[in-house]
Write an enzyme that holds these catalytic residues in place. Structure first.
Site, PDB file in Angstrom:
ATOM      1  NE  ARG A   1      -3.607   0.195   2.490  1.00  0.00           N
ATOM      2  CZ  ARG A   1      -4.021  -0.648   3.433  1.00  0.00           C
ATOM      3  NH1 ARG A   1      -3.447  -0.652   4.603  1.00  0.00           N
ATOM      4  NH2 ARG A   1      -4.992  -1.488   3.193  1.00  0.00           N
TER       5      ARG A   1
ATOM      6  CG  ASP B   1     -11.593  -3.978   6.249  1.00  0.00           C
ATOM      7  OD1 ASP B   1     -11.372  -3.192   7.192  1.00  0.00           O
ATOM      8  OD2 ASP B   1     -10.740  -4.728   5.772  1.00  0.00           O
ATOM      9  CD  GLU B   2     -10.739  -3.024  11.518  1.00  0.00           C
ATOM     10  OE1 GLU B   2     -10.288  -2.929  12.653  1.00  0.00           O
ATOM     11  OE2 GLU B   2     -10.018  -2.985  10.494  1.00  0.00           O
TER      12      GLU B   2
HETATM   13  P1  TTP Z   1      -7.258  -2.653   5.745  1.00  0.00           P
HETATM   14  O1  TTP Z   1      -8.120  -3.590   6.522  1.00  0.00           O
HETATM   15  O2  TTP Z   1      -6.248  -1.884   6.503  1.00  0.00           O
HETATM   16  O3  TTP Z   1      -6.453  -3.439   4.632  1.00  0.00           O
HETATM   17  P2  TTP Z   1      -6.928  -4.509   3.574  1.00  0.00           P
HETATM   18  O4  TTP Z   1      -8.270  -5.030   3.907  1.00  0.00           O
HETATM   19  O5  TTP Z   1      -6.747  -3.957   2.207  1.00  0.00           O
HETATM   20  O6  TTP Z   1      -5.851  -5.627   3.732  1.00  0.00           O
HETATM   21  P3  TTP Z   1      -5.666  -6.678   4.919  1.00  0.00           P
HETATM   22  O7  TTP Z   1      -5.903  -8.008   4.310  1.00  0.00           O
HETATM   23  O8  TTP Z   1      -4.261  -6.508   5.356  1.00  0.00           O
HETATM   24  O9  TTP Z   1      -6.646  -6.348   5.997  1.00  0.00           O
HETATM   25  O10 TTP Z   1      -8.173  -1.633   4.968  1.00  0.00           O
HETATM   26  C1  TTP Z   1      -9.439  -1.991   4.442  1.00  0.00           C
HETATM   27  C2  TTP Z   1      -9.689  -1.219   3.172  1.00  0.00           C
HETATM   28  O11 TTP Z   1      -9.706   0.155   3.462  1.00  0.00           O
HETATM   29  C3  TTP Z   1      -8.628  -1.425   2.131  1.00  0.00           C
HETATM   30  O12 TTP Z   1      -8.923  -2.531   1.296  1.00  0.00           O
HETATM   31  C4  TTP Z   1      -8.617  -0.124   1.407  1.00  0.00           C
HETATM   32  C5  TTP Z   1      -9.095   0.892   2.410  1.00  0.00           C
HETATM   33  N1  TTP Z   1      -7.970   1.697   2.917  1.00  0.00           N
HETATM   34  C6  TTP Z   1      -7.669   2.908   2.308  1.00  0.00           C
HETATM   35  O13 TTP Z   1      -8.362   3.319   1.387  1.00  0.00           O
HETATM   36  N2  TTP Z   1      -6.613   3.639   2.763  1.00  0.00           N
HETATM   37  C7  TTP Z   1      -5.828   3.222   3.803  1.00  0.00           C
HETATM   38  O14 TTP Z   1      -4.875   3.920   4.184  1.00  0.00           O
HETATM   39  C8  TTP Z   1      -6.154   1.990   4.448  1.00  0.00           C
HETATM   40  C9  TTP Z   1      -5.327   1.507   5.610  1.00  0.00           C
HETATM   41  C10 TTP Z   1      -7.211   1.262   3.961  1.00  0.00           C
HETATM   42 CA    CA Z   2      -9.362  -3.197   8.449  1.00  0.00          CA
HETATM   43 CA    CA Z   3      -8.787  -5.682   6.040  1.00  0.00          CA
END
Ligand code: TTP
Ligand code: CA
Ligand code: CA
Length: 563
Positions: A61, A117-118
């Site tokens: 990222r 997403d959580e």
């Molecule tokens: P995250 O959960 O941090 O990352 P992810 O789901 O892409 O990957 P992981 O499998 O490691 O959990 O973020 C969730 C979504 O939020 C990510 O897909 C894109 C968005 N996002 C951004 O747009 N900018 C950012 O700086 C972050 C951290 C996430």
């Molecule tokens: Ca997340």
């Molecule tokens: Ca995630």
């Protein structure tokens, strides 16, 4: 009541979420390295999500798209759609909601959405319902146990009854994650522990599509090398202060400090929290919160993009207000609620920030933009009419303080529509129309009185009187309820002597203007009883409008110059 230490808390986090959303939409992406980029214009755009296939090539990222291509030539870059020059994240938000819907099917679990997403879940009750059933390693095909990675069954055979609750929790979470996949096609990872901080930490240990149990007796080991900033709540300024002031690099370092040592640098509340945290203890409850408390949008402006003219600020405010209005209307339809307070935030290139709030009873994009611009007027120090100083590097608007919308109608109908309805001259219809025409004081334009048939005019006037009475009592009760709020400095209203929060003042002044106009209008009407020429009347109305507008402008200018 279950002991706090016996809670079973889960964090579920979607794997490379935006990438999964894109590959569900486009089957060509599946199984291939891909990343989601925002704003394609420069060096292939900025990467905000990377799938695991692309991570294997070292793509991360925040890389530019071009850098990613250099690392992994076959990577597919998917661009975030843009609307009105801004990223449109709706499809990701909606996908996040789908996942929430699956989690909410588990009766007895408390679900707290924590980001796009959580979600945190308290599944203590579900665990207790299953306590009499056995759990074996076969039921946990995607589960790791911190500190016992190679021997899940061995750990289960020997662990304490409290830790065994975590194993039962893990079996439930395996099923939940499977359901999420069946119902949404999305894969996720999870952490299972005694509290939120540990669940979040555990979730990141084995990814993707895995889950990790973190027993309390593994905490000391894990913390001995865990950098302070990695823990929930310590990622920002507070974490930096811990490193600098307590000279701790890891959580293990913090655990070596006594309460008195921590207390030298932090207040009592933070000290206790930090002391417990260093021992893996955290008391924060999982709070049911499926609807966001506010809805907003914002935009950053960097380098040459920074907003340095009124025109630019107005243009972007209009664009943000349009997006906000659309989202609020959707939220109202989905959740039967309306927000009542508008917030605006600006960040300036000199490092200063300004936030202002005020009541707003409309989802109309122009009203939102108008009110928001008024609220940030003071941030502009430019002396000429066209510039904006200091330049703005962020502009955000949001609305909060939701109320049930089923009780009152807040929609504004067009004048044309409105006249269509009044044809039959029915008194009760007039009443309804008056409410539509003047849903609230801030939308009351006294000039419309001139255009109305007599009976409807009376209805509108009585509607305005009623709203004014309600508004005065609201202002009073707000003044009381906020009177010990240290952050707001209060202004005494020149007109009525009431103490008004600066956030409320623009609306309050609007109320006085409306009231004065109303009175003027009545007097004028009496004088003009014999003069009925329509042209003259409308001319008078428009000149009065100009006068009132400049008057209103002046009062607002006074307000902004007051401090
Ligand atoms: P995250 O959960 O941090 O990352 P992810 O789901 O892409 O990957 P992981 O499998 O490691 O959990 O973020 C969730 C979504 O939020 C990510 O897909 C894109 C968005 N996002 C951004 O747009 N900018 C950012 O700086 C972050 C951290 C996430
Ligand atoms: Ca997340
Ligand atoms: Ca995630």
């Amino acid at each position: 009541m279950t002991d706090e230490q016996q809670r079973v808390i889960v964090l579920i986090d979607m794997d490379c979420f935006y990438c999964q959303v894109e590959s569900r939409l486009d089957s060509d992406l599946r199984g291939k390295p891909s990343a989601v980029v925002q704003y394609n214009a420069w060096k292939g755009g900025g990467i905000i999500a990377v799938n695991y296939e692309a991570r294997a090539f070292g793509v991360t990222r925040n890389m530019r798209g071009d850098e990613a291509k250099a690392k992994c030539p076959e990577i597919i870059l998917v661009k975030v759609p843009e609307v009105r020059g801004k990223a449109d994240l709706n499809k990701y938000r909606d996908a996040g909601k789908e996942v929430m819907q699956v989690l909410l099917q588990y009766q007895g679990a408390t679900v707290e959405r924590a980001s796009v997403d959580e979600a945190y879940l308290d599944i203590t009750k579900l665990v207790e319902e299953r306590q009499h059933k056995t759990v074996t390693a076969e039921q946990l095909p995607n589960t790791f146990v911190g500190g016992h990675e190679d021997d899940l069954q061995g750990w289960m055979d020997l662990c304490s009854p409290d830790d065994f609750r975590l194993a039962i929790g893990a079996a439930i979470v395996e099923e939940m994650r499977e359901q999420v996949y069946v119902q949404t096609q999305f894969r996720c990872s999870a952490g299972i522990a005694r509290n939120k901080v540990l669940a979040k930490l555990a979730c990141g240990i084995h990814k993707p599509n895995m889950q990790t149990v973190l027993p309390q007796d593994h905490v000391a080991d894990l913390f001995s090398t865990l950098r302070v900033g990695k823990l929930r709540g310590l990622g920002g300024k507070l974490g930096e202060a811990v490193v600098e002031q307590l000279h701790c690099q890891t959580m293990g370092d913090v655990a070596k400090l006594g309460l008195a040592e921590i207390r030298r640098s932090f207040d009592e509340k933070t000290t206790t929290w930090l002391y417990n945290l260093a021992r893996g203890l955290d008391h924060e409850a999982v709070k049911e919160r499926d609807l966001p408390k506010s809805i907003g949008c914002g935009k950053n402006f960097r380098g040459p993009e920074m907003l340095d003219t009124r025109d630019k600020v107005e243009k972007w405010m209009a664009s943000l207000a349009t997006e906000l209005s659309e989202r609020l209307v959707k939220d109202k339809a989905d959740n039967s609620r309306v927000a009542k307070t508008l917030h605006v935030h600006v960040a300036m290139d000199n490092g200063n920030h300004m936030s202002r709030s005020g009541p707003l009873f409309s989802y109309d994009r122009d009203k939102i933009a108008q009110q928001a611009l008024m609220l940030i007027g003071k941030a502009n120090e430019a002396t000429d009419k066209t510039s904006w100083k200091p330049k703005l590097c962020n502009l955000s608007v949001s609305m909060s303080k939701f109320e049930d919308s089923t009780a009152a109608s807040t929609s504004v109908q067009s004048i044309a529509n409105f006249f269509g309805k009044t044809k039959d001259n029915d008194e009760s219809c007039d009443k309804v129309c008056a409410e539509e025409l003047v849903p609230n004081l801030s939308e009351y334009d006294p000039d419309i009185l001139q255009m109305l048939p007599e009976n409807l005019k009376r209805q509108v006037e009585s509607r305005v009187e009623q709203l004014q009475a309600e508004y005065s009592s609201v202002v009073e009760s707000r003044a009381e309820s906020c009177s010990d709020d240290q952050e707001e400095d209060w202004n005494k209203c020149d007109k009525c002597g009431q103490s008004i929060s600066p956030f409320e003042l623009p609306e309050h002044l609007d109320f006085h203007v409306a009231q004065e106009l109303q009175q003027e209008m009545r007097q004028a009407d009496r004088q003009q009883q014999t003069t009925t020429a329509a042209k003259k009347t409308s001319k008078r109305a428009s000149s009065r409008h100009d006068e009132s507008a400049s008057k209103k402008q002046k009062t607002i200018v006074n307000f902004f110059n007051k401090k």
